[in-house]
Design an enzyme around this catalytic site. Sequence first.
Site, PDB file in Angstrom:
ATOM      1  N   PRO A 162       0.790  -1.225   0.000  1.00 29.40           N
ATOM      2  CA  PRO A 162       0.000   0.000   0.000  1.00 29.40           C
ATOM      3  C   PRO A 162       0.827   1.284   0.000  1.00 29.40           C
ATOM      4  O   PRO A 162       1.849   1.368   0.682  1.00 29.40           O
ATOM      5  CB  PRO A 162      -0.825  -0.103   1.295  1.00 29.40           C
ATOM      6  CG  PRO A 162      -0.131  -1.118   2.124  1.00 29.40           C
ATOM      7  CD  PRO A 162       0.519  -2.066   1.171  1.00 29.40           C
ATOM      8  N   ASN A 163       0.353   2.216  -0.792  1.00 34.53           N
ATOM      9  CA  ASN A 163       0.900   3.581  -0.915  1.00 34.53           C
ATOM     10  C   ASN A 163       2.216   3.642  -1.683  1.00 34.53           C
ATOM     11  O   ASN A 163       2.726   4.719  -1.965  1.00 34.53           O
ATOM     12  CB  ASN A 163       1.058   4.236   0.477  1.00 34.53           C
ATOM     13  CG  ASN A 163      -0.261   4.321   1.207  1.00 34.53           C
ATOM     14  OD1 ASN A 163      -1.216   4.856   0.661  1.00 34.53           O
ATOM     15  ND2 ASN A 163      -0.344   3.767   2.400  1.00 34.53           N
ATOM     16  N   ARG A 203       5.178  10.726  -2.815  1.00 34.16           N
ATOM     17  CA  ARG A 203       4.819  10.527  -1.418  1.00 34.16           C
ATOM     18  C   ARG A 203       6.018  10.836  -0.511  1.00 34.16           C
ATOM     19  O   ARG A 203       7.078  10.218  -0.683  1.00 34.16           O
ATOM     20  CB  ARG A 203       4.439   9.054  -1.269  1.00 34.16           C
ATOM     21  CG  ARG A 203       4.255   8.582   0.127  1.00 34.16           C
ATOM     22  CD  ARG A 203       4.238   7.057   0.192  1.00 34.16           C
ATOM     23  NE  ARG A 203       3.959   6.652   1.549  1.00 34.16           N
ATOM     24  CZ  ARG A 203       4.163   5.431   2.025  1.00 34.16           C
ATOM     25  NH1 ARG A 203       4.643   4.486   1.235  1.00 34.16           N
ATOM     26  NH2 ARG A 203       3.899   5.161   3.270  1.00 34.16           N
ATOM     27  N   TYR A 255      11.095   8.898   1.196  1.00 33.28           N
ATOM     28  CA  TYR A 255      11.107   7.833   0.185  1.00 33.28           C
ATOM     29  C   TYR A 255      11.777   8.228  -1.139  1.00 33.28           C
ATOM     30  O   TYR A 255      11.875   7.394  -2.033  1.00 33.28           O
ATOM     31  CB  TYR A 255       9.667   7.369  -0.094  1.00 33.28           C
ATOM     32  CG  TYR A 255       8.986   6.796   1.140  1.00 33.28           C
ATOM     33  CD1 TYR A 255       9.436   5.618   1.718  1.00 33.28           C
ATOM     34  CD2 TYR A 255       7.905   7.447   1.740  1.00 33.28           C
ATOM     35  CE1 TYR A 255       8.823   5.089   2.853  1.00 33.28           C
ATOM     36  CE2 TYR A 255       7.282   6.928   2.879  1.00 33.28           C
ATOM     37  CZ  TYR A 255       7.756   5.748   3.422  1.00 33.28           C
ATOM     38  OH  TYR A 255       7.149   5.240   4.542  1.00 33.28           O
ATOM     39  N   ASN A 290       7.996  -5.573  -0.471  1.00 28.13           N
ATOM     40  CA  ASN A 290       7.833  -4.412   0.403  1.00 28.13           C
ATOM     41  C   ASN A 290       6.345  -4.324   0.710  1.00 28.13           C
ATOM     42  O   ASN A 290       5.557  -3.848  -0.114  1.00 28.13           O
ATOM     43  CB  ASN A 290       8.340  -3.130  -0.257  1.00 28.13           C
ATOM     44  CG  ASN A 290       8.288  -1.951   0.718  1.00 28.13           C
ATOM     45  OD1 ASN A 290       7.659  -2.020   1.765  1.00 28.13           O
ATOM     46  ND2 ASN A 290       8.958  -0.866   0.355  1.00 28.13           N
ATOM     47  N   ALA A 339       2.824  -0.699   5.039  1.00 29.27           N
ATOM     48  CA  ALA A 339       2.318  -0.723   6.420  1.00 29.27           C
ATOM     49  C   ALA A 339       1.747  -2.083   6.820  1.00 29.27           C
ATOM     50  O   ALA A 339       1.646  -2.386   8.018  1.00 29.27           O
ATOM     51  CB  ALA A 339       1.271   0.371   6.597  1.00 29.27           C
ATOM     52  N   GLU A 345      12.151  -9.588   2.613  1.00 28.09           N
ATOM     53  CA  GLU A 345      11.417  -8.376   3.025  1.00 28.09           C
ATOM     54  C   GLU A 345      12.296  -7.164   2.782  1.00 28.09           C
ATOM     55  O   GLU A 345      13.473  -7.172   3.169  1.00 28.09           O
ATOM     56  CB  GLU A 345      11.085  -8.504   4.524  1.00 28.09           C
ATOM     57  CG  GLU A 345      10.453  -7.256   5.125  1.00 28.09           C
ATOM     58  CD  GLU A 345      10.254  -7.379   6.646  1.00 28.09           C
ATOM     59  OE1 GLU A 345      10.408  -8.495   7.200  1.00 28.09           O
ATOM     60  OE2 GLU A 345       9.956  -6.346   7.275  1.00 28.09           O
ATOM     61  N   HIS A 396      12.521  -2.689   2.860  1.00 28.25           N
ATOM     62  CA  HIS A 396      11.955  -1.377   3.158  1.00 28.25           C
ATOM     63  C   HIS A 396      12.912  -0.322   2.630  1.00 28.25           C
ATOM     64  O   HIS A 396      14.144  -0.479   2.730  1.00 28.25           O
ATOM     65  CB  HIS A 396      11.743  -1.188   4.662  1.00 28.25           C
ATOM     66  CG  HIS A 396      10.803  -2.192   5.214  1.00 28.25           C
ATOM     67  ND1 HIS A 396       9.450  -2.119   5.013  1.00 28.25           N
ATOM     68  CD2 HIS A 396      11.030  -3.335   5.902  1.00 28.25           C
ATOM     69  CE1 HIS A 396       8.880  -3.175   5.564  1.00 28.25           C
ATOM     70  NE2 HIS A 396       9.814  -3.931   6.110  1.00 28.25           N
ATOM     71  N   ARG A 441      12.436   5.164  12.902  1.00 28.18           N
ATOM     72  CA  ARG A 441      11.178   5.920  12.771  1.00 28.18           C
ATOM     73  C   ARG A 441      10.247   5.608  13.958  1.00 28.18           C
ATOM     74  O   ARG A 441      10.709   5.171  14.995  1.00 28.18           O
ATOM     75  CB  ARG A 441      10.538   5.587  11.412  1.00 28.18           C
ATOM     76  CG  ARG A 441      11.459   5.974  10.238  1.00 28.18           C
ATOM     77  CD  ARG A 441      10.835   5.642   8.892  1.00 28.18           C
ATOM     78  NE  ARG A 441       9.634   6.444   8.664  1.00 28.18           N
ATOM     79  CZ  ARG A 441       8.759   6.184   7.685  1.00 28.18           C
ATOM     80  NH1 ARG A 441       8.976   5.170   6.848  1.00 28.18           N
ATOM     81  NH2 ARG A 441       7.686   6.938   7.522  1.00 28.18           N
TER      82      ARG A 441
HETATM   83  C1  DQA Z   1       8.037   1.139   4.149  1.00 31.93           C
HETATM   84  C2  DQA Z   1       8.034   1.398   5.645  1.00 31.93           C
HETATM   85  C3  DQA Z   1       6.644   1.190   6.223  1.00 31.93           C
HETATM   86  O1  DQA Z   1       6.646   1.440   7.628  1.00 31.93           O
HETATM   87  C4  DQA Z   1       5.656   2.136   5.571  1.00 31.93           C
HETATM   88  O2  DQA Z   1       4.356   1.893   6.055  1.00 31.93           O
HETATM   89  C5  DQA Z   1       5.709   2.085   4.090  1.00 31.93           C
HETATM   90  C6  DQA Z   1       6.995   1.987   3.427  1.00 31.93           C
HETATM   91  C7  DQA Z   1       9.416   1.440   3.518  1.00 31.93           C
HETATM   92  O3  DQA Z   1       9.641   0.981   2.406  1.00 31.93           O
HETATM   93  O4  DQA Z   1      10.237   2.152   4.113  1.00 31.93           O
HETATM   94  O5  DQA Z   1       4.699   2.198   3.417  1.00 31.93           O
HETATM   95  O6  DQA Z   1       7.766  -0.239   3.911  1.00 31.93           O
END
Ligand code: DQA
Length: 138
Positions: free
Chosen positions: A10-11, A18, A23, A72, A75, A96, A98, A105
Site C-alpha cells: 500500500p501507498n 509521497r 522515500y 515491500n 504498512a 522483506e 523497506h 522511525r
Molecule cells: C516502508 C516502511 C513502512 O513502515 C511504511 O508503512 C511504508 C513503506 C518502507 O519501504 O520504508 O509504506 O515499507
Amino acid sequence: MKKIQIINGPNLNLLGKREPTVYGNASFEDYLSELRARFPQCEISYYQSNVEGEIINKIHEVGFEYDGIVLNAGAYTHTSIALHDAIKAVTTPVVEVHISNVHARESFRHVSMISAACRGVILGFGLDSYRLAIESFM
Ligand code: DQA
C-alpha cells in the site's frame, strides 16, 4: 533465466510523490527500468497493490514457481499475520525490503509481522534495498 517477482504494498504506487524526504523523488517504474538493465540474467516481474488480499493472491500465484520474491509490504508489514502465513505457505523464498530505516522511525514501525517468515530483511538503503534483495537471489 531466474524469475524474480517484486511486490509493493500500500501507498508505494505513490513513490516519487509521497513524502519525498523519506522515500525519495524517483517513481518505482523509473527505478524498475534500471533494475532490469542491471540484471539481464533475470526476468523481473512487478506487481503493486493497495489491497492486502490481492498481495496474498500474488504470493500464492508465483510462490511455487518463481526463484525469489522481493516484498515491500508497506504498512501491512506491521499488521498482517495473513501475509506472514502466505509467505510461509509457499516454497519460493521471500526477502522483506523497506526503503526507509523503519527502526529509526515511529515505534509502531519497529515490529514486523512478516520478518520471521522471510529468508532475510533489507532496509534503510533507499530504493537500493530492492537491488540488494535481488543480489541475494543470485
Ligand atoms: C516502508 C516502511 C513502512 O513502515 C511504511 O508503512 C511504508 C513503506 C518502507 O519501504 O520504508 O509504506 O515499507
